[in-house]
Scaffold this active site. Structure first.
Site, short mmCIF file in Angstrom:
data_model
loop_
_atom_site.label_atom_id
_atom_site.label_comp_id
_atom_site.label_asym_id
_atom_site.label_seq_id
_atom_site.Cartn_x
_atom_site.Cartn_y
_atom_site.Cartn_z
N CYS A 117 0.82 -1.23 0.00
CA CYS A 117 0.00 0.00 0.00
C CYS A 117 0.84 1.27 0.00
O CYS A 117 0.34 2.35 -0.31
CB CYS A 117 -0.94 0.00 1.19
SG CYS A 117 -2.03 -1.42 1.17
N HIS A 257 -3.75 6.97 2.05
CA HIS A 257 -4.06 5.63 1.54
C HIS A 257 -5.44 5.23 2.06
O HIS A 257 -5.78 5.50 3.21
CB HIS A 257 -3.00 4.63 2.01
CG HIS A 257 -3.37 3.21 1.73
ND1 HIS A 257 -3.71 2.78 0.46
CD2 HIS A 257 -3.47 2.13 2.53
CE1 HIS A 257 -4.00 1.49 0.52
NE2 HIS A 257 -3.87 1.08 1.75
N ASN A 287 -10.13 -0.61 -0.98
CA ASN A 287 -8.67 -0.50 -0.91
C ASN A 287 -8.07 -1.04 -2.21
O ASN A 287 -8.09 -2.25 -2.44
CB ASN A 287 -8.17 -1.29 0.30
CG ASN A 287 -6.66 -1.19 0.50
OD1 ASN A 287 -5.94 -0.68 -0.37
ND2 ASN A 287 -6.18 -1.67 1.63
O1 UT7 Z 1 -4.02 -1.50 3.20
C1 UT7 Z 1 -3.17 -2.39 3.87
C2 UT7 Z 1 -3.31 -2.26 5.31
N1 UT7 Z 1 -4.54 -2.86 5.75
C3 UT7 Z 1 -5.25 -2.23 6.64
O2 UT7 Z 1 -4.93 -1.12 7.02
C4 UT7 Z 1 -6.46 -2.96 7.20
C5 UT7 Z 1 -6.42 -2.83 8.70
N2 UT7 Z 1 -7.52 -3.54 9.36
C6 UT7 Z 1 -8.79 -3.14 9.28
O3 UT7 Z 1 -9.14 -2.25 8.52
C7 UT7 Z 1 -9.80 -3.79 10.19
O4 UT7 Z 1 -9.10 -4.58 11.13
C8 UT7 Z 1 -10.86 -4.65 9.47
C9 UT7 Z 1 -11.83 -3.77 8.69
C10 UT7 Z 1 -10.19 -5.65 8.55
C11 UT7 Z 1 -11.69 -5.43 10.51
O5 UT7 Z 1 -12.27 -4.53 11.44
P1 UT7 Z 1 -12.14 -4.76 13.01
O6 UT7 Z 1 -12.89 -3.69 13.67
O7 UT7 Z 1 -10.68 -4.89 13.33
O8 UT7 Z 1 -12.89 -6.12 13.19
P2 UT7 Z 1 -12.36 -7.48 13.85
O9 UT7 Z 1 -11.42 -8.16 12.94
O10 UT7 Z 1 -11.95 -7.20 15.26
O11 UT7 Z 1 -13.70 -8.30 13.89
C12 UT7 Z 1 -14.81 -7.95 14.74
C13 UT7 Z 1 -15.89 -8.98 14.60
C14 UT7 Z 1 -15.40 -10.42 14.74
O12 UT7 Z 1 -16.40 -11.16 15.40
P3 UT7 Z 1 -16.26 -11.50 16.97
O13 UT7 Z 1 -14.97 -12.23 17.11
O14 UT7 Z 1 -16.23 -10.15 17.65
O15 UT7 Z 1 -17.48 -12.29 17.23
C15 UT7 Z 1 -15.28 -10.89 13.32
O16 UT7 Z 1 -15.44 -12.27 13.18
O17 UT7 Z 1 -16.47 -8.90 13.29
C16 UT7 Z 1 -16.44 -10.17 12.66
N3 UT7 Z 1 -16.24 -9.97 11.23
C17 UT7 Z 1 -17.25 -9.72 10.37
N4 UT7 Z 1 -18.58 -9.60 10.55
C18 UT7 Z 1 -19.34 -9.31 9.48
C19 UT7 Z 1 -15.08 -9.96 10.52
N5 UT7 Z 1 -15.32 -9.71 9.23
C20 UT7 Z 1 -16.66 -9.55 9.12
C21 UT7 Z 1 -17.50 -9.26 8.02
N6 UT7 Z 1 -18.82 -9.15 8.25
N7 UT7 Z 1 -17.04 -9.07 6.77
#
Ligand code: UT7
Length: 333
Positions: A117, A257, A287
């Site tokens: 990125c 980004h 992204n």
């Molecule tokens: O560009 C390169 C660099 N990349 C980035 O900068 C990405 C950085 N990361 C992020 O943007 C975020 O971490 C994400 C958008 C990928 C995820 O958001 P988050 O707030 O960190 O969510 P999480 O991974 O902590 O997941 C929260 C909950 C989980 O459920 P439990 O364990 O709380 O029951 C996940 O299983 O949301 C669940 N979950 C989803 N639910 C519905 C994960 N993906 C999804 C989904 N739809 N697509």
């Protein structure tokens, strides 16, 4: 007066494929919903490049042609083509060579930059030093990624995030005092394990097993990357402002980004910028990895004015991150 050559962006071009993949489409593919995707990432839809045998060069080439048309130059005038990408058409030859061929940049040499990125900022900084050296007059810097080629559309944690696009800028010696003024680039290979595509390289060449294990797709520990991204992007942007004696009031635009709206907001807050000074199009493209920053410049080009101070900032796989200070060199139409 010093004879120092300053590099300036003199044109911007881009290409986004027509096909859209919306949150509602994704609801039918994996266990997710529009509300979760919008509130956690800010994304509503992405573009997808379809068609057998089409690759990143098919996103990059039209972006370069768009740029040449806008600047009124022939591709044969380009000295060097740098393509930032993590989704090269093939492992080799470099996608830049293929792009040169497709656009008719017959006098250019080209190579790829792999910095995920942050790839566009790495390539932009390199292109800047090439212009500053006096040796090259026209360097094209492309950010292009066909992320749909490496996304697992059964993995709800990653498939909602990425889209396809290509965008490019032309660097030339500045004809005024404006141009690329400063850049800070960083990397930390200990972060490599949190965001990667494991197989297909020399460590784990493709086998039936790597395919079955889904190791040719993006692997990301989202929460960990998120934490590092918030800190890395804000820290480096603040450092760039400090060493150039700038406050939020001096900055016309933050060009971040586009990985997650919450990361963008945190960076803007840290820089003391009001939301109206932040370029955000993540809702429409997701992204697009190396393409996000030039794609923003392309969409906002008409609003930019000569002398506007822009901070370009990125964080991504590697880990890689950085920030670049640009004084915009021409008035948008
Ligand atoms: O560009 C390169 C660099 N990349 C980035 O900068 C990405 C950085 N990361 C992020 O943007 C975020 O971490 C994400 C958008 C990928 C995820 O958001 P988050 O707030 O960190 O969510 P999480 O991974 O902590 O997941 C929260 C909950 C989980 O459920 P439990 O364990 O709380 O029951 C996940 O299983 O949301 C669940 N979950 C989803 N639910 C519905 C994960 N993906 C999804 C989904 N739809 N697509």
């Amino acid at each position: 007066m010093s004879n120092k050559i300053t590099a300036a962006i003199t044109a911007v071009g881009a290409y986004v494929p027509e096909d859209k993949l919306t949150n509602f489409d994704l609801e039918k593919m994996v266990d997710t919903n529009d509300e979760w995707i919008r509130t956690r990432s800010g994304i509503e839809e992405r573009r997808i490049l379809k068609g057998e045998g089409k690759g990143t060069s098919d996103l990059a080439a039209p972006a370069v042609l768009n740029l040449c048309e806008k600047r009124g130059i022939d591709p044969s005038e380009i000295d060097c083509m740098i393509v930032a990408t993590v989704t090269a058409d093939m492992l080799f030859p470099a996608t830049a060579n293929i792009v040169c061929h497709k656009v008719g940049a017959v006098n250019a040499f080209g190579f790829d930059i792999s910095a995920a990125c942050s790839g566009f900022l790495y390539a932009l900084t390199l292109g800047t030093t090439m212009i500053e050296s006096g040796r090259y007059k026209k360097v094209v810097v492309v950010g292009a990624d066909k992320m749909s080629a490496i996304v697992d559309y059964t993995d709800r944690t990653t498939c909602i995030l990425f889209g396809d696009a290509g965008a490019a800028v032309l660097l030339e010696p500045s004809e005024n005092e404006y141009g690329i003024k400063d850049s800070i680039l960083r990397s930390d290979g200990s972060g490599g394990e949190y965001l990667k595509m494991k197989a297909g390289g020399s460590c784990y060449p493709a086998t039936a097993e790597t395919v079955a294990n889904k190791e040719h797709y993006i692997y990301q520990e989202g929460k960990t990357v998120f934490k590092f991204a918030v800190k890395g992007m804000a820290d480096v942007s603040a450092e760039l402002m400090e060493r150039n004696n700038l406050t939020g009031e001096d900055i016309a635009w933050l060009v971040p980004h586009q990985a997650n709206l919450r990361i963008i907001d945190a960076t803007a807050n840290r820089m003391g910028l009001s939301p109206d000074k932040v370029m955000i199009n993540i809702q429409r493209y997701g992204n697009t990895t190396a393409a996000t920053i030039p794609l923003c410049l392309w969409e906002w080009e008409n609003q930019l004015k000569k002398g506007d101070k822009l901070v370009l900032a990125a964080f991504g796989g590697g880990f890689t991150w950085g920030a670049t200070l640009v004084e915009w060199a021409y008035d948008g139409k």
